[in-house]
Write a protein that holds these residues in place. Sequence first.
Motif, short mmCIF file in Angstrom:
data_model
loop_
_atom_site.label_atom_id
_atom_site.label_comp_id
_atom_site.label_asym_id
_atom_site.label_seq_id
_atom_site.Cartn_x
_atom_site.Cartn_y
_atom_site.Cartn_z
N SER A 183 -32.35 30.39 -53.90
CA SER A 183 -32.94 29.42 -52.98
C SER A 183 -32.23 28.07 -53.01
CB SER A 183 -34.42 29.23 -53.28
OG SER A 183 -34.61 28.75 -54.60
N SER A 184 -31.56 27.75 -54.11
CA SER A 184 -30.87 26.45 -54.19
C SER A 184 -29.44 26.49 -53.66
CB SER A 184 -30.85 25.96 -55.64
OG SER A 184 -30.07 26.83 -56.45
N PHE A 185 -28.95 27.67 -53.33
CA PHE A 185 -27.57 27.78 -52.86
C PHE A 185 -27.44 27.16 -51.48
CE2 PHE A 185 -23.82 29.75 -51.03
CZ PHE A 185 -22.93 29.74 -52.09
N ARG A 186 -26.46 26.30 -51.31
CA ARG A 186 -26.27 25.59 -50.05
C ARG A 186 -25.26 26.33 -49.16
NH1 ARG A 186 -24.67 19.55 -51.15
NH2 ARG A 186 -24.93 19.51 -48.87
N LEU A 187 -25.67 26.61 -47.94
CA LEU A 187 -24.80 27.26 -46.97
C LEU A 187 -23.95 26.23 -46.25
CD1 LEU A 187 -27.35 29.77 -45.41
CD2 LEU A 187 -25.49 30.32 -47.00
N ALA A 188 -22.79 26.68 -45.77
CA ALA A 188 -21.90 25.79 -45.01
C ALA A 188 -22.25 25.84 -43.53
CB ALA A 188 -20.45 26.21 -45.22
N GLU A 189 -22.04 24.72 -42.87
CA GLU A 189 -22.23 24.65 -41.42
C GLU A 189 -20.92 24.98 -40.71
OE1 GLU A 189 -23.54 20.74 -40.51
OE2 GLU A 189 -25.63 21.13 -41.08
N CYS A 190 -21.04 25.44 -39.48
CA CYS A 190 -19.85 25.62 -38.65
C CYS A 190 -19.24 24.24 -38.39
CB CYS A 190 -20.22 26.29 -37.33
SG CYS A 190 -18.85 26.33 -36.15
N PRO A 191 -17.95 24.05 -38.65
CA PRO A 191 -17.34 22.73 -38.46
C PRO A 191 -17.20 22.33 -36.99
CG PRO A 191 -15.69 24.34 -39.11
CD PRO A 191 -17.01 25.03 -39.24
#
Length: 289
Positions: A183-191
């Motif tokens: 749950s703490s893992f941060r996903l990347a956004e599309c640049p």
Amino acid sequence: MSLQVTGNHEVSPCDDVLAELADRVQGRRLCVLTGAGISTDSGIPDYRDESGAWKRPQPMTHQTYMASEWSRRRYWARSLVGYRLLAGAVPGTAHRDLAELERRGHLAGIITQNVDRLHQKAGTRQVIDLHGRADLVRCMQCNLLLKRNALHEHLATLNPDWVGMEAEVAPDGDADLEEVDFSSFRLAECPRCSSGILKPDVVFFGDNVSRPRLDRAMGMLARADALLVIGSSLMVFSGYRFARHAARQAMPIFCFNRGRTRADELFTFKHDRIDVGLATLLAVMPPSD
């Protein structure tokens, strides 16, 4: 009968069995269909055992990945550990043997169910990545393509505590991280669009091969005189369809694979040793004039 394999070793196959293969294959142009079994010598685990059953839980489906943010966190956290092996894998003897057969003019091309790009690394030029490429990531909203290594570097910056984790590596860049809170893992956004879901540019289970890619693969098969299946149980329909189509066209089908496959009754010839089978082809298929 002693056949020289690419490398510094020899295999001594059974004369009767491989003499039959040599007799059947000479003068034919091959379309090759490869699966996970051809890459195990490169250290990449496969999915199924010799009976064609799953060795491990079935991989994540396309529907689950797209619908669940938790599942995406889990996927990318495990990928930070497991993808290192896939990215660093080098072609094995079988990949190099097939590249040599292409150089000699005996292949219409290779249709691979693998996403590891090892055929291309070995030097084969005519390759269709049926299930896509693990080294690319696509935004499912704006269609932007990213290099996966660059995305992993960004994910490592966002999630430094996950970088040093150790786990058993699983197929296709996955890793066995069990009983872990994702749950703490941060996903990347599309640049580019900032809102689209980033997904490896591969066909997940439950998804379909695109029609243009399938048409190109069928066109490659149509330019061949025989189909050669290597390292695939063909349990997934996306691969099995080529064996079924070849059989309907009365095309010979050869197979190098250990254990049961979905298409056993369709094969003209089958051998359980990939190295021995390819050594035979190299011995009886010299460079074309």
